[in-house]
Design a protein around this motif. Structure first.
Motif, PDB file in Angstrom:
ATOM      1  N   ILE A  37      38.447  42.262  36.329  1.00 33.29           N
ATOM      2  CA  ILE A  37      39.030  42.881  37.518  1.00 33.29           C
ATOM      3  C   ILE A  37      39.272  41.804  38.556  1.00 33.29           C
ATOM      4  O   ILE A  37      38.332  41.176  39.055  1.00 33.29           O
ATOM      5  CB  ILE A  37      38.091  43.966  38.099  1.00 33.29           C
ATOM      6  CG1 ILE A  37      37.821  45.049  37.053  1.00 33.29           C
ATOM      7  CG2 ILE A  37      38.684  44.564  39.366  1.00 33.29           C
ATOM      8  CD1 ILE A  37      39.039  45.829  36.629  1.00 33.29           C
ATOM      9  N   GLY A  38      40.539  41.579  38.874  1.00 34.32           N
ATOM     10  CA  GLY A  38      40.902  40.567  39.853  1.00 34.32           C
ATOM     11  C   GLY A  38      41.606  41.158  41.044  1.00 34.32           C
ATOM     12  O   GLY A  38      41.484  42.356  41.333  1.00 34.32           O
ATOM     13  N   PHE A  91      50.126  46.092  40.349  1.00 32.91           N
ATOM     14  CA  PHE A  91      49.042  46.656  41.152  1.00 32.91           C
ATOM     15  C   PHE A  91      49.642  47.172  42.461  1.00 32.91           C
ATOM     16  O   PHE A  91      50.088  46.378  43.297  1.00 32.91           O
ATOM     17  CB  PHE A  91      47.994  45.574  41.417  1.00 32.91           C
ATOM     18  CG  PHE A  91      46.852  46.015  42.273  1.00 32.91           C
ATOM     19  CD1 PHE A  91      46.248  47.256  42.093  1.00 32.91           C
ATOM     20  CD2 PHE A  91      46.347  45.185  43.266  1.00 32.91           C
ATOM     21  CE1 PHE A  91      45.181  47.664  42.877  1.00 32.91           C
ATOM     22  CE2 PHE A  91      45.280  45.564  44.058  1.00 32.91           C
ATOM     23  CZ  PHE A  91      44.700  46.816  43.868  1.00 32.91           C
ATOM     24  N   PRO A  92      49.695  48.486  42.646  1.00 32.10           N
ATOM     25  CA  PRO A  92      50.394  49.055  43.817  1.00 32.10           C
ATOM     26  C   PRO A  92      49.803  48.639  45.164  1.00 32.10           C
ATOM     27  O   PRO A  92      50.501  48.681  46.184  1.00 32.10           O
ATOM     28  CB  PRO A  92      50.250  50.574  43.607  1.00 32.10           C
ATOM     29  CG  PRO A  92      49.949  50.747  42.157  1.00 32.10           C
ATOM     30  CD  PRO A  92      49.170  49.539  41.766  1.00 32.10           C
ATOM     31  N   GLN A  93      48.541  48.215  45.189  1.00 33.89           N
ATOM     32  CA  GLN A  93      47.888  47.868  46.452  1.00 33.89           C
ATOM     33  C   GLN A  93      47.758  46.365  46.649  1.00 33.89           C
ATOM     34  O   GLN A  93      46.917  45.912  47.425  1.00 33.89           O
ATOM     35  CB  GLN A  93      46.498  48.520  46.511  1.00 33.89           C
ATOM     36  CG  GLN A  93      46.535  50.046  46.550  1.00 33.89           C
ATOM     37  CD  GLN A  93      45.139  50.645  46.506  1.00 33.89           C
ATOM     38  OE1 GLN A  93      44.469  50.644  45.469  1.00 33.89           O
ATOM     39  NE2 GLN A  93      44.683  51.141  47.648  1.00 33.89           N
ATOM     40  N   TYR A  94      48.610  45.603  45.992  1.00 36.26           N
ATOM     41  CA  TYR A  94      48.523  44.154  46.112  1.00 36.26           C
ATOM     42  C   TYR A  94      48.755  43.723  47.557  1.00 36.26           C
ATOM     43  O   TYR A  94      49.715  44.148  48.204  1.00 36.26           O
ATOM     44  CB  TYR A  94      49.527  43.482  45.186  1.00 36.26           C
ATOM     45  CG  TYR A  94      49.467  41.973  45.235  1.00 36.26           C
ATOM     46  CD1 TYR A  94      48.267  41.300  45.016  1.00 36.26           C
ATOM     47  CD2 TYR A  94      50.597  41.214  45.517  1.00 36.26           C
ATOM     48  CE1 TYR A  94      48.198  39.921  45.067  1.00 36.26           C
ATOM     49  CE2 TYR A  94      50.543  39.829  45.555  1.00 36.26           C
ATOM     50  CZ  TYR A  94      49.337  39.189  45.345  1.00 36.26           C
ATOM     51  OH  TYR A  94      49.277  37.814  45.397  1.00 36.26           O
ATOM     52  N   TRP A  95      47.910  42.863  48.047  1.00 32.52           N
ATOM     53  CA  TRP A  95      47.889  42.496  49.462  1.00 32.52           C
ATOM     54  C   TRP A  95      49.116  41.720  49.927  1.00 32.52           C
ATOM     55  O   TRP A  95      49.464  41.732  51.110  1.00 32.52           O
ATOM     56  CB  TRP A  95      46.629  41.667  49.765  1.00 32.52           C
ATOM     57  CG  TRP A  95      46.579  40.333  49.051  1.00 32.52           C
ATOM     58  CD1 TRP A  95      46.073  40.095  47.813  1.00 32.52           C
ATOM     59  CD2 TRP A  95      47.061  39.081  49.532  1.00 32.52           C
ATOM     60  NE1 TRP A  95      46.198  38.771  47.485  1.00 32.52           N
ATOM     61  CE2 TRP A  95      46.792  38.114  48.531  1.00 32.52           C
ATOM     62  CE3 TRP A  95      47.681  38.657  50.708  1.00 32.52           C
ATOM     63  CZ2 TRP A  95      47.130  36.764  48.674  1.00 32.52           C
ATOM     64  CZ3 TRP A  95      48.022  37.317  50.852  1.00 32.52           C
ATOM     65  CH2 TRP A  95      47.745  36.389  49.848  1.00 32.52           C
ATOM     66  N   HIS A  97      41.360  45.307  41.753  1.00 35.25           N
ATOM     67  CA  HIS A  97      42.125  46.324  41.028  1.00 35.25           C
ATOM     68  C   HIS A  97      41.372  47.647  40.896  1.00 35.25           C
ATOM     69  O   HIS A  97      41.991  48.682  40.614  1.00 35.25           O
ATOM     70  CB  HIS A  97      42.513  45.792  39.639  1.00 35.25           C
ATOM     71  CG  HIS A  97      43.396  44.586  39.701  1.00 35.25           C
ATOM     72  ND1 HIS A  97      43.386  43.593  38.740  1.00 35.25           N
ATOM     73  CD2 HIS A  97      44.298  44.195  40.637  1.00 35.25           C
ATOM     74  CE1 HIS A  97      44.264  42.658  39.067  1.00 35.25           C
ATOM     75  NE2 HIS A  97      44.829  42.992  40.211  1.00 35.25           N
ATOM     76  N   ASN A  98      40.075  47.637  41.101  1.00 33.70           N
ATOM     77  CA  ASN A  98      39.297  48.882  41.062  1.00 33.70           C
ATOM     78  C   ASN A  98      39.109  49.491  42.449  1.00 33.70           C
ATOM     79  O   ASN A  98      38.363  50.453  42.613  1.00 33.70           O
ATOM     80  CB  ASN A  98      37.938  48.650  40.396  1.00 33.70           C
ATOM     81  CG  ASN A  98      37.123  47.556  41.108  1.00 33.70           C
ATOM     82  OD1 ASN A  98      37.514  47.073  42.174  1.00 33.70           O
ATOM     83  ND2 ASN A  98      36.017  47.170  40.509  1.00 33.70           N
ATOM     84  N   GLY A  99      39.793  48.916  43.437  1.00 32.29           N
ATOM     85  CA  GLY A  99      39.747  49.467  44.792  1.00 32.29           C
ATOM     86  C   GLY A  99      38.698  48.854  45.687  1.00 32.29           C
ATOM     87  O   GLY A  99      38.689  49.102  46.893  1.00 32.29           O
ATOM     88  N   LYS A 100      37.819  48.044  45.149  1.00 34.92           N
ATOM     89  CA  LYS A 100      36.769  47.419  45.956  1.00 34.92           C
ATOM     90  C   LYS A 100      37.372  46.357  46.883  1.00 34.92           C
ATOM     91  O   LYS A 100      38.313  45.649  46.521  1.00 34.92           O
ATOM     92  CB  LYS A 100      35.717  46.794  45.050  1.00 34.92           C
ATOM     93  CG  LYS A 100      34.563  46.137  45.793  1.00 34.92           C
ATOM     94  CD  LYS A 100      33.560  45.493  44.842  1.00 34.92           C
ATOM     95  CE  LYS A 100      32.813  46.524  44.041  1.00 34.92           C
ATOM     96  NZ  LYS A 100      31.709  45.926  43.237  1.00 34.92           N
ATOM     97  N   GLU A 101      36.816  46.244  48.089  1.00 34.88           N
ATOM     98  CA  GLU A 101      37.299  45.277  49.058  1.00 34.88           C
ATOM     99  C   GLU A 101      36.815  43.865  48.702  1.00 34.88           C
ATOM    100  O   GLU A 101      35.676  43.672  48.271  1.00 34.88           O
ATOM    101  CB  GLU A 101      36.796  45.632  50.463  1.00 34.88           C
ATOM    102  CG  GLU A 101      37.374  46.916  51.045  1.00 34.88           C
ATOM    103  CD  GLU A 101      38.797  46.742  51.548  1.00 34.88           C
ATOM    104  OE1 GLU A 101      39.230  45.578  51.743  1.00 34.88           O
ATOM    105  OE2 GLU A 101      39.474  47.769  51.753  1.00 34.88           O
ATOM    106  N   LEU A 102      37.703  42.885  48.916  1.00 34.10           N
ATOM    107  CA  LEU A 102      37.293  41.490  48.811  1.00 34.10           C
ATOM    108  C   LEU A 102      36.549  41.103  50.083  1.00 34.10           C
ATOM    109  O   LEU A 102      37.031  41.330  51.190  1.00 34.10           O
ATOM    110  CB  LEU A 102      38.517  40.592  48.640  1.00 34.10           C
ATOM    111  CG  LEU A 102      38.237  39.091  48.560  1.00 34.10           C
ATOM    112  CD1 LEU A 102      37.764  38.724  47.158  1.00 34.10           C
ATOM    113  CD2 LEU A 102      39.464  38.277  48.944  1.00 34.10           C
TER     114      LEU A 102
END
Length: 515
Positions: free
Chosen positions: A180-181, A201-205, A106-111
Motif C-alpha cells: 500500500i503506497g 487512485f481517485p484520491q491521489y494528492w 491507497h487504503n485511506g490512511k493519512e500520511l
C-alpha cells in the motif's frame, strides 16, 4: 538456444493471456465518452518479491504506486520535494524533513511523520543495503517534521532517499498482499511471475491520473518485447534491442526515443583473485586499457546509441573530470606490459616464461556486454594473453564466488545529481558494488572526506578528484555510456523516457492516450 526461445515464447503467451483476461487488448482501448483508458507496458526486469523494501529491481517504483520522500526529475536529474515538502540541515548530520500534508495511502490512511518513520525504519531493518546507504542513527518526529540524525555528517542523505527500496508504505498492511503506497496508481493485482494490474487512485494528492488502468508486465528477452509491440499486445516497450531500432524508426505508427543514459559499461578487475598481483600493477592495468578500442565498440556493438567513456562520469556534469587521452593500440599496450615488468617476446606477453591466462566473466542481461567481452578477448589474443569468457546466468551471484579475473559490467554512475551512490557503492572497501574488492587507503580517505563535505561545489571538486584518480590509475576500464531507449505507439501521450530504470516512475499520472 532452443530452450531460451521456448521460454520467451511461453513468457510472452502468459503475458498476452493476462492482458486478454483483463480486457486490455490495444484494439479495445478507447479514450472518450467516459470509456476506460488503458495501456499495456512491458519493461525488462520483474519484481522478485512484492515487498518494495526488499525488491532487487525497481519494478514497484516504476509502477507509479509508490513514492519516496525525495524525487529525481527525469529530465534534469535534479532532486525535488516529493512526499517531503522540503528538507534542511545546518551541519549535514541533523536533518529535518517537512512531511507533505493531505497525502493518503491507497487504503485511506493519512500520511504522517509517524507513518514515514515506521516505513523508513522497516526498510533499514529488512534491507542491509538500505541501512548501509542511509547511515541513519535515529529518527524522531515533531509536528509535521521528521528529524533524522545520521551516524556522521552525510550530505548525500537526500539523494540516498531517492532509492526505490526507500519508498514509503503503510507498514501495518498485510505483507502477503500487494503493498500500500501513495502513488497515482494502486495495485488491483500483483503476481511476481506475471506482472501487475494497476488502476488509478481517485484520491491521489497531486491530481488524478489520466489513465484508468495499466497492465505492467516484464520480459528480459528483447525479441519477445519487440514481438509484443509489433503484434499490438503492447503499447510501450522498454529498451528494444539496438539492432531493431532502425526498423522501428521506419514504422510511422511508432515513436522511438533514445536519451543519454546514466550508466557506464566497463571492465571491473578482481583485486583479491588468483591473478591479484597482475591487477595490483598499474602498468599492467594500463596495458589492458590500451587494448580496448572504445570507438569501435560504440560504432559496431552499440550501433552509435552510446558515447565513448574513459572515466565513471562522462559528459559535462559539475563533477565530471576532464578526460585524459586513452591511446588504443597493440604497440601502446606492449609498452605498458614491459613497464609492468613482464617479458615481451615476438610481440607476445609472458610472465615467468609462460603466457598469461585470464578468466573474463560477462552476462546476457545486457546483450552488448558479451560482445564487448569478445572484442577485448580478440585484442588480448594479439599480444598472447588468453581470456576465457564465462557467461553467467546471474552475474551478481557469480561474482562473489571469486572465480574470475575481470568482468564486463554495467553500473549507474552519474545518478541523483552528484554520483554519491556510485562512488560509495563501488569504491568503499565493503561497498555492495565493489565486486573486485579494490581497497586503496588514499582513495578511501578521499571518499570519506567527500561524504562529510556539505558544500555542493566542494563535493563536486572532490568527486572530480576521485574520478580522475580512478581514470589515471586505471583501477577499472570505463568504455562506453549507452543511451536508454523506448518504443511506443504514437497514440501514447505523456511518456517521458528516463535516463535509467532504477530511479524513476515510468507509469505516471500524466501518461495518456490520444483521442
Amino acid at each position: 538456444m532452443k530452450k531460451r526461445s521456448y521460454l520467451w515464447m511461453v513468457s510472452l503467451l502468459m503475458g498476452c493471456l493476462m492482458l486478454f483476461a483483463a480486457g486490455c487488448s490495444s484494439d479495445k482501448k478507447t479514450s472518450g465518452d467516459g470509456k476506460e483508458k488503458s495501456i499495456n507496458f512491458i519493461t525488462v526486469w520483474p519484481a522478485n518479491t512484492m515487498d518494495p523494501h526488499r525488491c532487487h529491481f525497481s519494478f514497484i517504483l516504476n509502477s507509479g504506486t509508490m513514492e519516496t520522500l525525495v524525487g529525481l526529475d527525469p529530465k534534469t536529474t535534479e532532486l525535488y520535494p516529493w512526499l517531503a515538502e522540503s528538507w534542511k540541515s545546518e551541519d549535514g548530520q541533523h536533518w529535518e524533513f517537512k512531511i507533505r500534508k493531505g497525502v493518503k495511502f491507497h487504503n485511506g490512511k493519512e500520511l504522517t511523520p509517524q507513518t514515514v518513520k515506521a516505513s523508513l525504519e522497516r526498510s533499514i531493518a529488512v534491507n542491509p543495503g538500505v541501512k548501509a546507504s542511509l547511515k541513519i542513527a535515529s529518527i524522531e518526529t515533531s509536528g509535521d517534521i521528521l528529524k533524522i540524525t545520521t551516524e556522521t555528517p552525510y550530505a548525500a542523505l537526500p539523494s540516498e532517499l531517492v532509492h526505490y527500496n526507500t519508498v514509503i508504505i503503510d507498514v501495518t498492511a498485510p505483507e502477503d498482499k500487494p503493498p500500500i503506497g501513495t502513488g497515482a496508481f494502486m495495485f488491483a493485482s500483483f503476481d511476481i511471475t506475471k506482472g501487475a494490474e494497476l488502476v488509478k487512485f481517485p484520491q491521489y494528492w497531486n491530481g488524478v491520473a489520466k489513465l484508468d488502468r495499466v497492465m505492467l508486465t516484464f520480459n528480459d528477452d528483447a525479441n519477445a518485447r519487440l514481438l509484443a509491440l509489433q503484434s499490438g499486445d503492447a503499447d510501450i516497450i522498454y529498451r528494444p534491442a539496438l539492432e531493431n531500432l532502425p526498423a522501428l524508426r521506419k514504422d510511422d505508427k511508432l515513436v522511438v526515443e533514445s536519451v543519454p543514459g546514466k550508466r557506464v559499461y566497463h571492465l571491473l578487475y578482481n583485486y583479491v583473485g588468483k591473478n591479484k598481483d597482475l591487477w595490483a600493477n598499474e602498468e599492467f592495468r594500463k596495458g589492458i586499457d590500451a587494448l580496448i578500442n572504445r570507438q569501435e565498440i560504440v560504432d559496431k556493438v552499440m550501433g552509435k546509441e552510446a558515447v565513448v567513456a574513459a572515466n565513471p562520469f562522462p559528459g559535462n556534469y559539475p563533477f565530471s573530470p576532464e578526460s585524459k587521452p586513452h591511446v588504443y593500440g597493440i604497440a601502446e599496450a606492449l609498452k605498458h606490459f614491459e613497464a609492468a615488468g613482464l617479458t615481451v617476446q615476438d610481440g607476445k606477453v609472458l610472465k615467468d616464461g609462460q603466457s598469461i591466462k585470464l578468466r573474463m566473466a560477462t552476462y546476457i542481461a545486457r546483450p552488448e556486454l558479451p560482445q564487448i567481452a569478445q572484442i577485448v578477448q580478440a585484442s588480448a589474443k594479439q599480444v598472447g594473453i588468453e581470456m576465457e569468457i564465462n557467461v553467467a546466468d546471474n552475474i551478481d551471484e557469480y561474482l562473489p564466488q571469486g572465480n574470475w579475473d575481470l568482468v564486463t559490467y554495467s553500473l549507474l554512475t552519474t545518478t541523483r545529481g552528484d554520483g554519491a551512490f556510485f562512488l560509495n557503492a563501488a569504491f568503499s572497501p565493503k561497498g555492495v558494488q565493489n565486486h573486485g574488492r579494490l581497497n586503496v587507503p588514499e582513495l578511501t580517505a578521499l571518499l570519506e572526506k567527500y561524504n562529510q563535505t556539505i558544500d555542493a561545489k566542494e563535493r563536486h571538486q572532490i568527486a572530480k578528484e576521485i574520478a580522475s584518480m580512478i581514470e589515471e590509475r586505471a583501477y577499472n576500464a570505463y568504455i562506453t555510456s549507452p543511451y536508454e531507449t523506448v518504443a511506443y505507439r504514437k497514440k501514447v501521450k505523456g511518456w517521458v523516457t528516463p535516463s535509467n530504470e532504477f530511479e524513476f516512475q515510468m507509469v505516471t499520472k500524466d501518461l495518456d492516450l490520444a483521442q
